[in-house]
Enzyme design. Structure first.
Site, short mmCIF file in Angstrom:
data_model
loop_
_atom_site.label_atom_id
_atom_site.label_comp_id
_atom_site.label_asym_id
_atom_site.label_seq_id
_atom_site.Cartn_x
_atom_site.Cartn_y
_atom_site.Cartn_z
N GLY A 122 -53.11 27.85 3.42
CA GLY A 122 -53.69 26.82 4.28
C GLY A 122 -54.45 27.34 5.48
N LYS B 194 -49.01 4.38 -1.64
CA LYS B 194 -50.00 5.01 -0.75
C LYS B 194 -51.08 5.72 -1.57
CE LYS B 194 -48.44 7.23 3.07
NZ LYS B 194 -47.36 7.88 3.88
N GLY C 99 -49.39 14.36 -2.44
CA GLY C 99 -49.50 13.79 -1.10
C GLY C 99 -50.52 12.66 -1.08
N GLY D 145 -51.12 11.40 2.47
CA GLY D 145 -51.21 11.23 3.92
C GLY D 145 -52.58 11.69 4.41
N ASP E 248 -61.40 18.27 7.90
CA ASP E 248 -60.24 18.87 7.21
C ASP E 248 -60.52 19.09 5.73
OD1 ASP E 248 -58.47 19.06 9.36
OD2 ASP E 248 -57.75 17.00 9.10
N ARG F 6 -44.88 10.79 -3.21
CA ARG F 6 -43.52 10.22 -3.19
C ARG F 6 -43.58 8.70 -3.15
NH1 ARG F 6 -39.94 11.91 1.89
NH2 ARG F 6 -41.67 10.81 2.89
N LYS G 56 -55.34 10.11 14.47
CA LYS G 56 -56.50 10.28 13.59
C LYS G 56 -57.08 8.96 13.09
CE LYS G 56 -55.70 14.98 12.00
NZ LYS G 56 -55.53 15.88 10.87
#
Ligand code: ATR
Length: 290
Positions: free
Chosen positions: A255, A167, A138, A140, A114, A163, A77
């Site tokens: 989802g 990021k 998250g 990511g 997305d 976590r 991606k």
């Protein structure tokens, strides 16, 4: 589609692809083929496993075959950026492409559908989001795409909890100043307690995928009637996270809707037509039962 006529008289069907590694277990082709049939659109879709060191060659080959578009999944991606000609704001801000479309001038554009697919599901459930505060777990690919759309639609606040906090911080840097939405991070030390009614809580980590018992380290206080708890995990659809949220009275959003909607948006990019989301959802449900 009349194949014989297409072969003998043209025009040839439009070609579409999915590239990733691994791709076995990815039902996108089936969902798209069912949609093409239902739309009476002459499209052919192939699912291709590409070795990471062959990405450039694979994309050059696909372009030489004049593909009309395709989907990109992990681990490509981000890696496809150098091989595309232009990008939508969603792709640029989320730093990820999941949908490629051939443009009228022969160039290829990268988009990210997305987050838009997620937002559409959420808006269908909640309506206006401008007064909402969102806790997003998250940082990511999935979480970034969702964070971008939440900010672009100007929710009141997005709090990123990941976590690896660095990021989440990097994502905040990309999103700060894009709109008036307040964006920040919070540490995730021990169990994260959801105690404020009215929150939208989004589980956008990969925890719980293919494992109905696994859940991120989160707890919900009792009596959260106005919390909307969403999970990006689509298999299983009823995750441990959603079950936990339902136990305290929260409304839940699975989802599958996001997965269907991102496909609908991709098909719109490619064909200019509006496919039937129910046909696509039914195809996915059939695939997940295998
Ligand atoms: P995707 O494309 O599904 O978003 P990804 O880009 O690999 O996949 O991101 C996975 C996300 O799940 C990350 O936010 C990751 O957290 P880190 O950034 O700390 O790696 C999160 N994740 C994966 N396993 C996790 C776990 N056991 N607990 C909490 N978060 C986890």
């Amino acid at each position: 589609m009349d194949t014989l006529h297409a072969l003998m008289k043209g025009p040839l069907p439009s070609l579409f692809f999915c590239i990733g590694n691994p791709v076995v277990g990815n039902p996108t082709q089936y969902m798209m083929e069912e949609a093409f049939l239902d739309m009476n659109f002459p499209g052919q879709y192939i699912t291709c496993e590409v070795e990471p060191n062959q990405l450039q060659t694979a994309l050059e080959g696909l372009k030489a075959l004049k593909v009309a578009g395709g989907n990109v999944t992990a681990p490509f991606k981000q890696l496809v950026f150098p091989y595309l000609d232009s990008f939508t704001e969603s792709a640029r801000l989320s730093n990820a492409v999941n949908c490629i479309t051939l443009q009228a001038d022969g160039t290829y554009q990268g988009d990210n559908t997305d987050g838009k697919g997620f937002l559409q599901s959420l808006q269908e459930q909640v309506g206006n989001l401008s007064e909402r505060r969102v806790v997003l777990f998250g940082a990511g690919g999935a979480a970034s795409a969702i964070a971008v759309e939440l900010v672009l639609c100007e929710v009141q606040e997005v709090i990123l909890v990941n976590r690896t906090r660095e990021k989440a911080e990097a994502l905040v840097q990309r999103l700060r100043g894009v709109t008036k939405t307040t964006v920040s991070t919070q540490a995730w030390e021990g169990t994260y307690q959801i105690e404020e009614d009215g929150l939208v809580v989004v589980q956008a980590t990969s925890v719980g995928l293919f494992d109905e018992k696994r859940c991120i380290d989160v707890a919900f206080s009792q009596g959260l009637q106005d919390v909307i708890a969403c999970d990006v995990v689509f298999n299983p659809t009823d995750t441990a996270f959603l079950k936990r949220a339902r136990e305290v009275g929260a409304t839940t959003l699975d989802g599958l809707g996001m997965l269907v909607n991102q496909g609908v948006l991709g098909l719109q990019n490619w064909t200019g037509m509006v496919p039937d989301a129910l046909v696509m959802k039914t195809a996915l449900e059939k695939a997940f039962k295998l």
